[in-house]
Motif scaffolding. Structure first.
Motif, mmCIF file in Angstrom:
data_model
loop_
_atom_site.group_PDB
_atom_site.id
_atom_site.type_symbol
_atom_site.label_atom_id
_atom_site.label_comp_id
_atom_site.label_asym_id
_atom_site.label_seq_id
_atom_site.Cartn_x
_atom_site.Cartn_y
_atom_site.Cartn_z
ATOM 1 N N LEU A 124 0.848 -1.190 0.000
ATOM 2 C CA LEU A 124 0.000 0.000 0.000
ATOM 3 C C LEU A 124 0.884 1.239 0.000
ATOM 4 N N PHE A 125 0.603 2.166 -0.911
ATOM 5 C CA PHE A 125 1.416 3.374 -1.009
ATOM 6 C C PHE A 125 0.559 4.613 -0.755
ATOM 7 N N ARG A 126 1.266 5.681 -0.352
ATOM 8 C CA ARG A 126 0.629 6.986 -0.147
ATOM 9 C C ARG A 126 1.576 8.046 -0.685
ATOM 10 N N LEU A 127 1.120 8.711 -1.753
ATOM 11 C CA LEU A 127 1.881 9.788 -2.387
ATOM 12 C C LEU A 127 1.200 11.102 -2.091
ATOM 13 N N SER A 128 1.935 12.031 -1.497
ATOM 14 C CA SER A 128 1.348 13.326 -1.106
ATOM 15 C C SER A 128 2.207 14.461 -1.628
#
Length: 379
Positions: A124-128
């Motif tokens: 699971l990735f989170r790009l901000s």
């Protein structure tokens, strides 16, 4: 003291060891083929069959991040997953091909323009970022992950049904059976009559016929392929199943007659003479006495002939051609290797399907093979 009864010579252990080595050399590739036939294409390309039952760590190709962005206050966020399978465990990741294992799972990484990326151990990735991602090219992620063992029956479904763009061997399997069964039965029937005549019937020139049969054993079949095909075309049978049956019959008859004649010669002479005294004809002696007693030799040749015709490629190509509706298994496997050499799962499954029937025939009739080959060696 070397010849004391009950002591085994030292050479016996060498023979046993040699047999074990030969069995291992034959069994290990077969076992590997069987295991590979149940594995997926990714696992076959990344690890050997001996590691199929343990978790596999592999480096996947670069994955371009994608997803719908969401605005959370002053921050724009894209979230998603790198792996469709939930049982995959990420062990390392990176954003450059020069350092594909630069970061650990859960580590937050600062990218250009204030972007931040974090990938956990489940993929699971989170790009901000402080600005919108619209029109921007999202980064790539290189992953190293551990996947559990995976086995599937889909390979056999694809191979037998032909759902992989015509790669199926179902029709070729039936074609091979159509060739092998008659090409095994016909030579046995013809050779049994000829062997009885050469063994128990007196007629001029019998010794010359036996010598001719022995001489034909050393004649390469390749010498007769083209003349025999021309003969088939001249008499009107051309390329078809009848032609390949007759070809296999002709090429297999010398060995069949030789084996069966040697076996029948060793049968008890008194039984046959008593039957003739009782008024039995040669045909009755052959059908009721010789043929039942010769079953081990018949089974021995049946194994040889069936294995030869099942694994044959040259004769089938010459007398059947390359049409898909008459292609045999060996020719189908050649086509698979020529056009789809990278589909190892299809090749492994097809190869194991092709050897499954010969293995069953051999193990079911191996006791008759030994009895038939050793018949007459000990009086």
């Amino acid at each position: 003291m070397d010849n004391i009864a009950g002591r085994k010579p030292a050479l016996t252990w060498v023979v046993h060891l040699s047999v074990v080595v030969l069995v291992a050399l034959w069994l290990l590739p077969t076992l590997g083929l069987l295991v590979s036939s149940f594995r997926t294409a990714d696992q076959i390309s990344n690890s050997g069959w001996w590691s199929a039952f343990s978790a596999q760590e592999r480096q996947a190709p670069a994955i371009r991040l994608e997803g719908e962005e969401q605005q959370q206050g002053a921050t724009y966020v894209i979230e998603g997953t790198l792996f469709p399978a939930t049982d995959t465990t990420l062990t390392a990741w990176g954003t450059s091909s020069r350092a594909p294992q630069a970061y650990e799972p859960g580590q937050s990484v600062d990218l250009d323009d204030g972007w931040q990326l974090v990938v956990d151990d489940r993929g699971l990735f989170r790009l901000s970022a402080p600005q919108s991602f619209e029109g921007e090219r999202l980064p790539r992620v290189f992953t190293t992950a551990t996947t559990p063992p995976e086995f599937t029956l889909q390979n056999y479904g694809n191979v037998l049904s032909g759902s992989t763009s015509g790669a199926g061997v179902g029709q070729a399997f039936l074609n091979t059976l159509t060739v092998s069964i008659p090409a095994t039965v016909i030579p046995i029937l013809v050779a049994a009559f000829a062997a009885y005549a050469l063994a128990w019937m007196e007629f001029p020139g019998r010794a010359l016929l036996v010598a001719a049969v022995v001489g034909l054993l050393v004649v390469p079949l390749q010498l007769a392929l083209i003349p025999l095909l021309q003969l088939h075309n001249d008499i009107g049978i051309g390329k078809g199943y009848l032609g390949v049956w007759l070809a296999h019959t002709g090429f297999g008859l010398p060995l069949a007659i030789y084996l069966l004649r040697n076996y029948m010669v060793g049968l008890p002479k008194d039984i046959i003479e008593n039957a003739r005294v009782d008024g039995a004809t040669d045909f009755q002696v052959f059908v009721k006495i010789v043929l039942p007693l010769s079953f081990p030799a018949l089974a021995s040749f049946a194994i040889f002939q069936f294995l030869w015709t099942w694994n044959d490629l040259l004769v089938a190509l010459v007398f059947l051609g390359t049409d898909d509706d008459r292609l045999v298994l060996t020719a189908r496997l050649v086509n698979l290797m020529g056009s789809r050499g990278g589909q190892w799962e299809i090749l492994a499954t097809s190869a194991f399907v092709s050897i499954a029937v010969p293995l069953m025939v051999f193990f079911a009739m191996q006791k008759y093979l030994v009895r038939g080959l050793l018949a007459g060696s000990v009086k």
